[in-house]
Design a protein around this motif. Structure first.
Motif, PDB file in Angstrom:
ATOM      1  N   UNK A 167      26.242 -19.577   9.077  1.00  0.00           N
ATOM      2  CA  UNK A 167      26.819 -20.765   8.411  1.00  0.00           C
ATOM      3  C   UNK A 167      25.968 -21.174   7.213  1.00  0.00           C
ATOM      4  N   UNK A 168      26.625 -21.480   6.110  1.00  0.00           N
ATOM      5  CA  UNK A 168      25.919 -21.912   4.903  1.00  0.00           C
ATOM      6  C   UNK A 168      26.429 -23.288   4.516  1.00  0.00           C
ATOM      7  N   UNK A 169      25.515 -24.266   4.465  1.00  0.00           N
ATOM      8  CA  UNK A 169      25.922 -25.640   4.180  1.00  0.00           C
ATOM      9  C   UNK A 169      25.285 -26.147   2.891  1.00  0.00           C
ATOM     10  N   UNK A 170      24.713 -25.258   2.102  1.00  0.00           N
ATOM     11  CA  UNK A 170      24.094 -25.660   0.848  1.00  0.00           C
ATOM     12  C   UNK A 170      25.117 -25.819  -0.259  1.00  0.00           C
ATOM     13  N   UNK A 171      24.636 -25.875  -1.488  1.00  0.00           N
ATOM     14  CA  UNK A 171      25.527 -26.019  -2.642  1.00  0.00           C
ATOM     15  C   UNK A 171      26.503 -24.856  -2.681  1.00  0.00           C
ATOM     16  N   UNK A 172      27.772 -25.164  -2.812  1.00  0.00           N
ATOM     17  CA  UNK A 172      28.816 -24.147  -2.710  1.00  0.00           C
ATOM     18  C   UNK A 172      28.986 -23.371  -4.018  1.00  0.00           C
ATOM     19  N   UNK A 173      27.950 -22.636  -4.374  1.00  0.00           N
ATOM     20  CA  UNK A 173      27.970 -21.776  -5.543  1.00  0.00           C
ATOM     21  C   UNK A 173      27.339 -20.445  -5.187  1.00  0.00           C
ATOM     22  N   UNK A 174      27.850 -19.385  -5.777  1.00  0.00           N
ATOM     23  CA  UNK A 174      27.295 -18.063  -5.508  1.00  0.00           C
ATOM     24  C   UNK A 174      25.844 -17.968  -5.962  1.00  0.00           C
ATOM     25  N   UNK A 175      25.541 -18.520  -7.130  1.00  0.00           N
ATOM     26  CA  UNK A 175      24.192 -18.434  -7.676  1.00  0.00           C
ATOM     27  C   UNK A 175      23.195 -19.121  -6.759  1.00  0.00           C
ATOM     28  N   UNK A 176      23.597 -20.219  -6.127  1.00  0.00           N
ATOM     29  CA  UNK A 176      22.712 -20.937  -5.216  1.00  0.00           C
ATOM     30  C   UNK A 176      22.615 -20.228  -3.874  1.00  0.00           C
ATOM     31  N   UNK A 177      23.759 -19.818  -3.331  1.00  0.00           N
ATOM     32  CA  UNK A 177      23.774 -19.139  -2.039  1.00  0.00           C
ATOM     33  C   UNK A 177      23.014 -17.817  -2.091  1.00  0.00           C
ATOM     34  N   UNK A 178      22.991 -17.190  -3.250  1.00  0.00           N
ATOM     35  CA  UNK A 178      22.306 -15.907  -3.391  1.00  0.00           C
ATOM     36  C   UNK A 178      20.798 -16.039  -3.197  1.00  0.00           C
ATOM     37  N   UNK A 179      20.262 -17.258  -3.298  1.00  0.00           N
ATOM     38  CA  UNK A 179      18.836 -17.487  -3.097  1.00  0.00           C
ATOM     39  C   UNK A 179      18.472 -17.600  -1.617  1.00  0.00           C
ATOM     40  N   UNK A 180      19.490 -17.716  -0.763  1.00  0.00           N
ATOM     41  CA  UNK A 180      19.266 -17.842   0.675  1.00  0.00           C
ATOM     42  C   UNK A 180      19.301 -16.446   1.293  1.00  0.00           C
ATOM     43  N   UNK A 181      18.241 -16.066   1.979  1.00  0.00           N
ATOM     44  CA  UNK A 181      18.111 -14.686   2.454  1.00  0.00           C
ATOM     45  C   UNK A 181      19.101 -14.305   3.547  1.00  0.00           C
ATOM     46  N   UNK A 182      19.481 -15.239   4.395  1.00  0.00           N
ATOM     47  CA  UNK A 182      20.328 -14.879   5.531  1.00  0.00           C
ATOM     48  C   UNK A 182      21.725 -15.474   5.436  1.00  0.00           C
ATOM     49  N   UNK A 183      22.204 -15.718   4.203  1.00  0.00           N
ATOM     50  CA  UNK A 183      23.527 -16.313   4.059  1.00  0.00           C
ATOM     51  C   UNK A 183      24.611 -15.376   4.591  1.00  0.00           C
ATOM     52  N   UNK A 184      24.391 -14.070   4.478  1.00  0.00           N
ATOM     53  CA  UNK A 184      25.281 -13.095   5.113  1.00  0.00           C
ATOM     54  C   UNK A 184      24.498 -11.801   5.293  1.00  0.00           C
ATOM     55  N   UNK A 185      24.946 -10.987   6.235  1.00  0.00           N
ATOM     56  CA  UNK A 185      24.204  -9.777   6.564  1.00  0.00           C
ATOM     57  C   UNK A 185      24.024  -8.838   5.392  1.00  0.00           C
ATOM     58  N   UNK A 186      25.100  -8.592   4.641  1.00  0.00           N
ATOM     59  CA  UNK A 186      25.041  -7.678   3.494  1.00  0.00           C
ATOM     60  C   UNK A 186      24.490  -8.414   2.278  1.00  0.00           C
TER      61      UNK A 186
END
Length: 303
Positions: free
Chosen positions: A119-138
């Motif tokens: 689950x990702x509850x941070x800012x809903x942007x790809x650029x931001x989510x990409x900084x989170x290491x475990x946002x998705x397996x791939x």
């Protein structure tokens, strides 16, 4: 006495006006720069979208480069062949046909195909989510938060079930979506035909690691490489040599696509009449349009 003061003031203002007029007239002649009329003619021909698809900041800069630096007249992705021919007429040169460039999303995994997704509850942007290491397996796959969607001025790319999809009927090849993708999985490709065979995966990990995070990712099995010389395995990922791509001779490529165990060799682009008839009675899914926007580095086409 007052009339004398008024007269002196008026005379002074008149004298200053005459002097300034002389200075401005001299400056206009001294610093005048001749502008090639072909630049204005080229600007009139260009669509004025200022999308940057030609590689220049805007249509004005592109027009100047055509006239002053002999830049190619076939770089306007929005205007297409008609603008190319008009620019060629302005410059008095022959128009050289070029392949249109269109974006390709190198990921085919919808939400249900992704393993190890958290689950990702941070800012809903790809650029931001990409900084989170475990946002998705791939770590190579589409994040699906729609940065590319909001970057497109032509409503030509949307997120469907967590995956970016290009509407090639609307796409003009400006490249904005490719620049907006923080994972660089959207690349610009030379379309030699209306529909092009592409590799819908970006994962560079070994096959067993791909299986752990995705149900449809390329396994690097070399099945396509054994069938056709057009394919080559690079860093565990199948790639296509588009220098040798021949839309009129696709027999081996079709065989390779059929042999792919993950069905990652697919055709993208404008549908043919046969394709449209095949889905004429099907109900199309709703298109999800996120309200997000960002821009990052550019990328290059890799097949």
């Amino acid at each position: 006495m007052s009339w004398v003061i008024i007269g002196l003031a008026a005379t002074t203002m008149l004298a200053m006006a005459l002097v300034l007029s002389f200075v401005l007239g001299w400056a206009n002649r001294a610093f005048h720069v001749e502008v090639d009329p072909r630049i204005d003619a080229a600007i009139e021909v260009l669509p004025g979208a200022n999308c940057g698809g030609c590689g220049y900041v805007g249509c004005g800069e592109y027009a100047e480069s055509i006239v002053l630096e002999n830049a190619p007249v076939n770089k306007c992705t929005v205007g297409g062949d008609s603008v190319m021919k008009a620019l060629a007429d302005v410059m008095g040169v022959d128009a050289e046909a070029s392949f249109p460039w269109r974006p390709v999303v190198h990921c085919g995994a919808h939400l249900e195909d992704r393993l190890g997704r958290n689950p990702y509850i941070g800012e809903q942007r790809c650029a931001t989510a990409n900084l989170v290491t475990d946002v998705q397996g791939c770590t190579y796959g589409c994040l699906g938060f729609g940065d590319c969607t909001r970057a497109c001025s032509f409503d030509a790319i949307h997120v469907e079930d967590g995956l970016a999809r290009v509407d090639y009927e609307k796409c003009v090849g400006c490249g904005a979506c490719a620049k907006a993708c923080p994972r660089n999985i959207i690349t610009m490709a030379p379309f030699k035909s209306e529909r092009m065979l592409v590799v819908e995966c970006s994962n560079l990990d070994a096959g067993k690691d791909v299986k752990a995070v995705c149900k449809v990712g390329c396994l690097g099995c070399k099945a396509c490489e054994r069938i056709s010389d057009m394919f080559a395995l690079k860093n565990n990922l199948s790639t296509i040599d588009y220098e040798c791509y021949d839309p009129e001779n696709m027999e081996d490529c079709l065989k390779a696509a059929d042999k792919c165990p993950r069905n990652r060799l697919v055709f993208v682009g404008k549908p043919t009449e046969k394709d449209l008839k095949a889905v004429a009675d099907e109900e199309l899914p709703d298109v999800v349009v996120p309200d997000f926007k960002t821009t990052v580095d550019d990328t290059e086409w890799r097949g």
